[in-house]
Design a protein around this motif. Structure first.
Motif, PDB file in Angstrom:
ATOM      1  N   ILE A 171       8.620  -4.387  -6.754  1.00  0.00           N
ATOM      2  CA  ILE A 171       7.751  -3.272  -6.326  1.00  0.00           C
ATOM      3  C   ILE A 171       6.870  -3.762  -5.189  1.00  0.00           C
ATOM      4  O   ILE A 171       5.957  -4.561  -5.388  1.00  0.00           O
TER       5      ILE A 171
ATOM      6  N   GLY B 112       7.321  -4.288  -0.623  1.00  0.00           N
ATOM      7  CA  GLY B 112       8.206  -5.010   0.299  1.00  0.00           C
ATOM      8  C   GLY B 112       7.474  -5.678   1.440  1.00  0.00           C
ATOM      9  O   GLY B 112       7.962  -5.729   2.561  1.00  0.00           O
TER      10      GLY B 112
ATOM     11  N   SER C 106       5.599 -11.077   0.208  1.00  0.00           N
ATOM     12  CA  SER C 106       5.821 -11.609  -1.141  1.00  0.00           C
ATOM     13  C   SER C 106       7.001 -10.908  -1.807  1.00  0.00           C
ATOM     14  O   SER C 106       7.846 -11.550  -2.446  1.00  0.00           O
ATOM     15  N   GLY C 107       7.086  -9.576  -1.654  1.00  0.00           N
ATOM     16  CA  GLY C 107       8.197  -8.837  -2.256  1.00  0.00           C
ATOM     17  C   GLY C 107       9.527  -9.204  -1.620  1.00  0.00           C
ATOM     18  O   GLY C 107      10.552  -9.335  -2.301  1.00  0.00           O
TER      19      GLY C 107
ATOM     20  N   SER D 153       5.242  -2.012   6.543  1.00  0.00           N
ATOM     21  CA  SER D 153       4.142  -1.560   5.691  1.00  0.00           C
ATOM     22  C   SER D 153       3.345  -2.748   5.144  1.00  0.00           C
ATOM     23  O   SER D 153       3.888  -3.837   4.992  1.00  0.00           O
TER      24      SER D 153
ATOM     25  N   SER E  60       0.076  -7.392  11.657  1.00  0.00           N
ATOM     26  CA  SER E  60      -0.867  -8.433  12.102  1.00  0.00           C
ATOM     27  C   SER E  60      -0.170  -9.747  12.397  1.00  0.00           C
ATOM     28  O   SER E  60       0.996  -9.920  12.097  1.00  0.00           O
TER      29      SER E  60
ATOM     30  N   GLY F  32      -2.058 -16.536  10.136  1.00  0.00           N
ATOM     31  CA  GLY F  32      -2.085 -17.992  10.091  1.00  0.00           C
ATOM     32  C   GLY F  32      -1.428 -18.390   8.774  1.00  0.00           C
ATOM     33  O   GLY F  32      -1.548 -17.667   7.783  1.00  0.00           O
TER      34      GLY F  32
ATOM     35  N   ALA G 216       6.209   3.299  -6.454  1.00  0.00           N
ATOM     36  CA  ALA G 216       6.334   3.260  -7.920  1.00  0.00           C
ATOM     37  C   ALA G 216       5.050   3.836  -8.493  1.00  0.00           C
ATOM     38  O   ALA G 216       3.956   3.426  -8.092  1.00  0.00           O
TER      39      ALA G 216
ATOM     40  N   ALA H  91       4.690  -6.758  -6.434  1.00  0.00           N
ATOM     41  CA  ALA H  91       4.319  -7.391  -5.159  1.00  0.00           C
ATOM     42  C   ALA H  91       3.719  -6.328  -4.247  1.00  0.00           C
ATOM     43  O   ALA H  91       4.033  -6.240  -3.071  1.00  0.00           O
ATOM     44  N   SER H  92       2.860  -5.521  -4.835  1.00  0.00           N
ATOM     45  CA  SER H  92       2.381  -4.328  -4.120  1.00  0.00           C
ATOM     46  C   SER H  92       1.072  -4.556  -3.375  1.00  0.00           C
ATOM     47  O   SER H  92       0.400  -3.598  -3.000  1.00  0.00           O
TER      48      SER H  92
ATOM     49  N   CYS I 141      -3.845  -1.739   5.705  1.00  0.00           N
ATOM     50  CA  CYS I 141      -4.355  -1.792   4.320  1.00  0.00           C
ATOM     51  C   CYS I 141      -4.395  -0.435   3.618  1.00  0.00           C
ATOM     52  O   CYS I 141      -4.751  -0.382   2.439  1.00  0.00           O
TER      53      CYS I 141
ATOM     54  N   VAL J  97      -2.132   1.437   2.595  1.00  0.00           N
ATOM     55  CA  VAL J  97      -1.160   1.572   1.496  1.00  0.00           C
ATOM     56  C   VAL J  97      -1.574   0.709   0.306  1.00  0.00           C
ATOM     57  O   VAL J  97      -0.924   0.742  -0.738  1.00  0.00           O
TER      58      VAL J  97
ATOM     59  N   LYS K  40      -9.055  -8.532  12.452  1.00  0.00           N
ATOM     60  CA  LYS K  40      -8.691  -9.947  12.632  1.00  0.00           C
ATOM     61  C   LYS K  40      -9.969 -10.753  12.796  1.00  0.00           C
ATOM     62  O   LYS K  40     -10.683 -10.606  13.787  1.00  0.00           O
TER      63      LYS K  40
ATOM     64  N   GLU L 267     -12.289  -5.071   2.787  1.00  0.00           N
ATOM     65  CA  GLU L 267     -10.880  -5.413   2.548  1.00  0.00           C
ATOM     66  C   GLU L 267     -10.632  -5.814   1.099  1.00  0.00           C
ATOM     67  O   GLU L 267      -9.527  -6.271   0.760  1.00  0.00           O
TER      68      GLU L 267
ATOM     69  N   ARG M  43      -8.274  -9.566   1.122  1.00  0.00           N
ATOM     70  CA  ARG M  43      -8.737 -10.889   1.540  1.00  0.00           C
ATOM     71  C   ARG M  43      -9.750 -11.483   0.569  1.00  0.00           C
ATOM     72  O   ARG M  43     -10.428 -12.439   0.884  1.00  0.00           O
TER      73      ARG M  43
ATOM     74  N   GLY N  88       2.086 -12.560  -4.422  1.00  0.00           N
ATOM     75  CA  GLY N  88       1.278 -12.173  -3.269  1.00  0.00           C
ATOM     76  C   GLY N  88      -0.105 -11.691  -3.673  1.00  0.00           C
ATOM     77  O   GLY N  88      -0.669 -12.135  -4.676  1.00  0.00           O
TER      78      GLY N  88
END
Ligand code: FAD
Length: 541
Positions: free
Chosen positions: A27, A29, A32-33, A58, A64, A67, A158, A192-193, A205, A207, A243, A329, A333, A356
């Motif tokens: 879940i 992409g 991490s997904g 997405s 972005s 690093g 999902a 991994a959402s 962000c 989503v 950033k 954020e 973050r 993630g």
């Protein structure tokens, strides 16, 4: 005239337009997904990946530059890398996990080079692998997903997990473009959402509304580090690009041009917040790079989208001052998320894995932001480990059990019947959550006096939502997002009240110093009734 069934009704009655099966369901992409899905197929599993947006574009990484915590396997360099943020993170990181992530990230970044990622090469032919351009990185990952014959459902959030007598057994959701409902049966699931930025409009962000946290909690999983979820990023006032790394070279000034003492990117963000709170305008200028044309050139290559915003406005950020603000954020973050119980990135729910930003990143960052390189490394490593473990978990299933009768649990916002006239709207819930989590005076400068009534309001909103939140003209995704943000805010503040000290990015004005006696993690569980308990760190060797 035929009556059109609402998405809510279809999900509540399990009337799926599309029903699919796989060994592993991923879940989300983002990086991490994508790593999880590719690694799961490499371990013999069939995989379906669902994404709320278009996978590859997405989430936080896609637009972005990142690093990456890519450090050569040199003892001294690795030691320095691990040392660098231990104090900032309030000593909640663990060497054992850091070493694993450094090793895994090193391997996977080298793998990316073999897959054709165009790392910049210096005059000696050495490739520089300490950053990735989101669009190129995620385009490559999408190509690899396609090559691995992974089924991707784009624009398909999902909305709930599904269960059978063995535990988690899949998920259901909707396709935002076709309005169809879907279900996926799977033997194991990787969440991994991403994190939760409370729809603050930070680039990439919107989503990220904590959906995976909600799904995991509904399945019985718990959380760690939810007090470290108050990341605010510096952004030009006119832009959503958050950033922050380049602001290390900035000077911060008042409207009249005089310097704001103590303001800074890494340690002085609170000073900026204070000035904004007082109603002052804050200006930045990347003045420390003003005369270094080589560095300016490198910065443009490293983070092109940082400069697009200025170029379009006719601003030279090295020469001109521009007004800045801070944008929330949250956990994107921050470092809190679903608790990981072992090295495979398993959660406390059998068959459910997390990767993630959806997972806690405390093991490598402690209580101080995972942005800057750690989060990207964690997304790569935890994606890899969770994908590998989810495939192994799925293959351990008796094949006879593959046709499983999926059931659902009652969840807030997905109702079989319409609730009535005085229903609660998703936009209203979102607005009320944002009113509690966005202001610095509540979320950044925390005190019991302010957090307690805020949490009471959120808890009462939760109770209201249980009985009266419903879909309104096909906005089921917004409904579930609002529930997820509401739940996340309650986990955050319940945990923040329990940590009576200042550690990492958790600032308690009423407990302003770090307390050695609170050198533990806080584990948060429950939906209706939230509980918080301390737990010791893993072995720190
Ligand atoms: C501007 C910015 C700059 C950053 N720079 C750095 C950096 O330099 N270094 C660093 O280490 N970290 C950085 N970070 C953090 C880094 O981007 C994240 O840690 C990383 O993207 C996490 O990857 P992820 O796959 O977990 O989540 P994401 O990349 O956010 O992907 C999550 C995916 O899940 C999908 N999704 C969400 N909900 C659902 C649902 N209900 N159903 C299906 N899919 C869903 C989303 O659409 C998205 O595709 C930065 C973040 C931002 C915002």
């Amino acid at each position: 005239m035929a009556i059109e069934l609402t998405q809510s009704y279809k999900l509540a009655n399990q009337l799926y337009d599309v029903s699919l099966k796989a060994d592993v369901l991923v879940i989300g992409g983002g990086p991490s997904g994508a790593w999880a899905a590719i690694t799961a197929t490499q371990n013999g599993a069939s995989v379906i990946l669902v994404d709320k947006g278009y996978c590859g574009t997405s989430g936080a990484t896609a637009p972005s530059g990142s690093g990456v915590w890519y450090i050569q396997p040199d003892k001294e360099k690795r030691e320095e890398a691990m040392n660098s943020r231990e104090a900032l993170g309030g000593y909640l990181s663990e060497r054992k996990w850091m070493k694993r992530v450094l090793d895994r990230t090193y391997e996977n970044m080298n793998q990316l080079e073999k897959w054709g990622y165009p790392f910049p090469v210096d005059e000696n032919g050495v490739a520089h692998k300490r950053s990735l351009q989101g669009p190129e990185y995620m385009r490559l990952m999408r190509r690899k997903l396609n090559k691995a014959k992974i089924t991707i459902l784009d624009h398909s959030p999902a909305l709930e997990l599904l269960y059978d007598s063995h535990g988690v057994a899949g998920a259901a959701g909707i396709n935002e473009q076709t309005s169809q409902t879907w279900s996926v049966q799977a033997s194991s699931i990787v969440i991994a959402s991403g994190g939760c930025a409370f729809l603050s409009k930070a680039l990439g962000c919107n989503v990220l509304t904590g959906d995976g946290y909600l799904l995991a909690s509904e399945a019985g999983a718990d959380f760690s580090g939810m007090e470290f979820s108050n990341a605010y990023a510096i952004t030009p006032k006119f832009s959503s690009i958050t950033k922050t790394a380049f602001y290390n070279w900035a000077s911060f000034t008042y409207e009249d041009g005089s310097i704001i003492e103590g303001a800074g990117s890494q340690r002085g963000r609170s000073v900026i917040a204070k000035k904004l709170q007082e109603g002052q305008k804050v200006f930045a200028q990347l003045v420390k790079v003003k005369d270094d044309l080589d560095l300016q050139k490198w910065m443009r290559i490293a983070q092109p989208n940082f400069f697009v915003q200025f170029d379009r406005m006719g601003i030279n950020p090295f020469e001109d001052r521009f007004e800045v603000t801070l944008r929330l954020e949250g956990t994107v973050r921050g470092t809190g998320g679903i608790r990981i119980v072992d090295e495979t990135c398993a959660t406390s729910v059998p068959g459910l894995f997390a990767a993630g930003d959806a997972a806690t990143r405390e093991m490598i960052c402690g209580g101080f932001t995972g942005g800057g390189s750690y989060n990207a490394a964690w997304a790569i490593s935890s994606g890899y480990w969770s994908g590998e473990a989810a495939a192994k978990y799925a293959s351990s299933f008796n094949r006879d059990k593959r046709d499983r009768a999926l059931t659902r649990r009652h969840v807030i916002g997905i109702n079989e019947h319409s609730i009535g006239k005085d229903f609660l709207d998703a936009a209203e819930v979102t607005k009320r959550v944002q009113a509690e989590v966005t202001p610095f005076e509540k979320n950044l400068f925390r005190t019991e006096e302010i957090l307690t009534p805020s949490l009471l309001r959120l808890n009462s909103l939760w109770n209201e939502s249980k009985t009266s939140l419903q879909e309104n003209q096909g906005n089921l995704l917004r409904v579930r997002e609002s529930v997820a943000m509401l739940a996340t805010s309650r986990w955050m503040y319940t945990t923040a009240l329990e940590r009576r000290e200042t550690r990492g990015m958790h600032k308690r004005l009423d407990y302003p110093v770090l307390d050695e006696n609170q050198h533990y993690r806080l584990i948060t569980s429950g939906l209706d009734e939230i509980k918080v308990k301390p737990t010791t760190l893993y072995q720190n060797t």
